[in-house]
Design an enzyme around this catalytic site. Structure first.
Site, PDB file in Angstrom:
ATOM      1  CE  LYS A  50      40.804  33.053  31.222  1.00  0.00           C
ATOM      2  NZ  LYS A  50      40.129  33.444  32.477  1.00  0.00           N
ATOM      3  CG  ASP A  86      23.837  27.875  26.209  1.00  0.00           C
ATOM      4  OD1 ASP A  86      24.045  27.981  24.988  1.00  0.00           O
ATOM      5  OD2 ASP A  86      22.805  27.354  26.690  1.00  0.00           O
ATOM      6  CG  ASN A 137      37.803  28.928  31.705  1.00  0.00           C
ATOM      7  OD1 ASN A 137      36.773  28.424  31.251  1.00  0.00           O
ATOM      8  ND2 ASN A 137      38.092  28.923  32.986  1.00  0.00           N
ATOM      9  CG  ASP A 176      37.188  31.934  34.531  1.00  0.00           C
ATOM     10  OD1 ASP A 176      37.871  31.147  35.207  1.00  0.00           O
ATOM     11  OD2 ASP A 176      37.655  32.597  33.586  1.00  0.00           O
ATOM     12  N   GLY A 217      37.384  42.310  32.579  1.00  0.00           N
ATOM     13  CA  GLY A 217      36.995  40.989  32.082  1.00  0.00           C
ATOM     14  C   GLY A 217      36.298  40.128  33.112  1.00  0.00           C
TER      15      GLY A 217
END
Length: 281
Positions: free
Chosen positions: A67, A79, A88, A103, A129
């Site tokens: 990622k 952004d 991702n 995500d 993360g």
């Protein structure tokens, strides 16, 4: 470079048990698109050499461990990707590769599907993360955030709180130890891997610690098993709204389709796919 029109895929390594092909195939079926979705299992030593092929795809998803590494392939970043320095999802349009992070939208959509929001008092377990992303999203929504961590993660939690306060002046955020959580919260979110298959007898919170808090809802980012030990503990405690992470997984995939083709999906359609995928876990 040969264009692979309407060819998509999931990039990661290893990818032995990914649900992405099944999820995206269902999303393509619902939107009526003819597309192919591949498993792009690529070892680290072949990642850079594969960039030209990846750029030939219409778009693709990225999972662990790429990622961050995949950012150097992108010509521009949305952004969402800039906010988390994590990509991702990539869309290739007219030779330009744009990186996104779906995500975060997947998380907020999944919370909304529970009938919950991040605008009140939120207790976040873990700050790795995905936890960092969830913490920032909660603050962006105006939530009052408490981050609970292990002793070893106190420096990370402290740094995250300082980062949030620097970037969001009105943010209300603090941290504590998992063993010392207490108080009233609207929503608890588990961002730790504790309780994930195959260690399903583990929980990031003890019964004693859970007993010191009151909750209206609990979201666990884990989707395997279907019900983690902490989810069961919360339900047994009387928490009415309890959800695992499958909705987040499907929502972040649905957002990728919106980026790639403009396809939109209803909460009912995402719920149906989530139910289908849970039967495969």
């Amino acid at each position: 470079m040969t264009e692979n029109k309407n060819v998509f895929g999931i990039l990661g390594h290893p990818l032995g048990h990914t649900l992405s092909p099944q999820i995206h195939t269902r999303l393509f079926e619902i939107s009526g698109e003819q597309a192919e979705y591949k498993i792009l299992d690529t070892p680290p030593e072949k990642l850079t050499d594969s960039f030209e092929y990846f750029k030939s795809l219409t778009g693709f998803n990225i999972t662990i461990p790429y990622k961050i590494d995949i950012i150097k392939m992108c010509d521009t970043l949305d952004d969402t990707a800039k906010r988390y320095n994590s990509v991702n999802c990539i869309a290739n349009v007219n030779g330009v590769s744009t990186g996104y992070n779906t995500d975060c939208t997947g998380f907020t959509k999944a919370v909304g599907a529970m009938g919950m929001t991040l605008t009140n008092k939120v207790l976040l377990l873990g700050c790795g993360g995905v936890g960092r992303m969830m913490a920032i999203e909660a603050v962006r929504e105006g939530g009052e955030l408490t981050i609970a961590v292990r002793d070893a993660d106190i420096p990370v939690a402290k740094a995250l709180c300082e980062e949030i306060k620097q970037n969001y002046n009105s943010a209300k955020v603090e941290f504590c130890l998992l063993s010392e959580v207490k108080g009233d919260f609207d929503l608890m979110v588990n961002a730790t891997p504790v309780g994930m298959y195959p260690n399903t007898d583990a929980s990031p919170l003890t019964e004693e610690a859970l007993g010191r808090i009151t909750l209206n809802g609990f979201f666990d980012a884990i989707y395997n098993p279907r019900e983690t030990k902490l989810m069961k503990m919360a339900s047994d405690k009387g928490v009415k709204k309890v959800s695992g992470g499958m909705q987040m997984l499907v929502w972040q995939a649905a957002v990728a389709h919106t980026i790639w083709s403009g396809a939109e999906y209803t909460a009912e359609q995402v719920q149906a796919i989530s139910d289908e995928m849970m039967r495969l876990v």
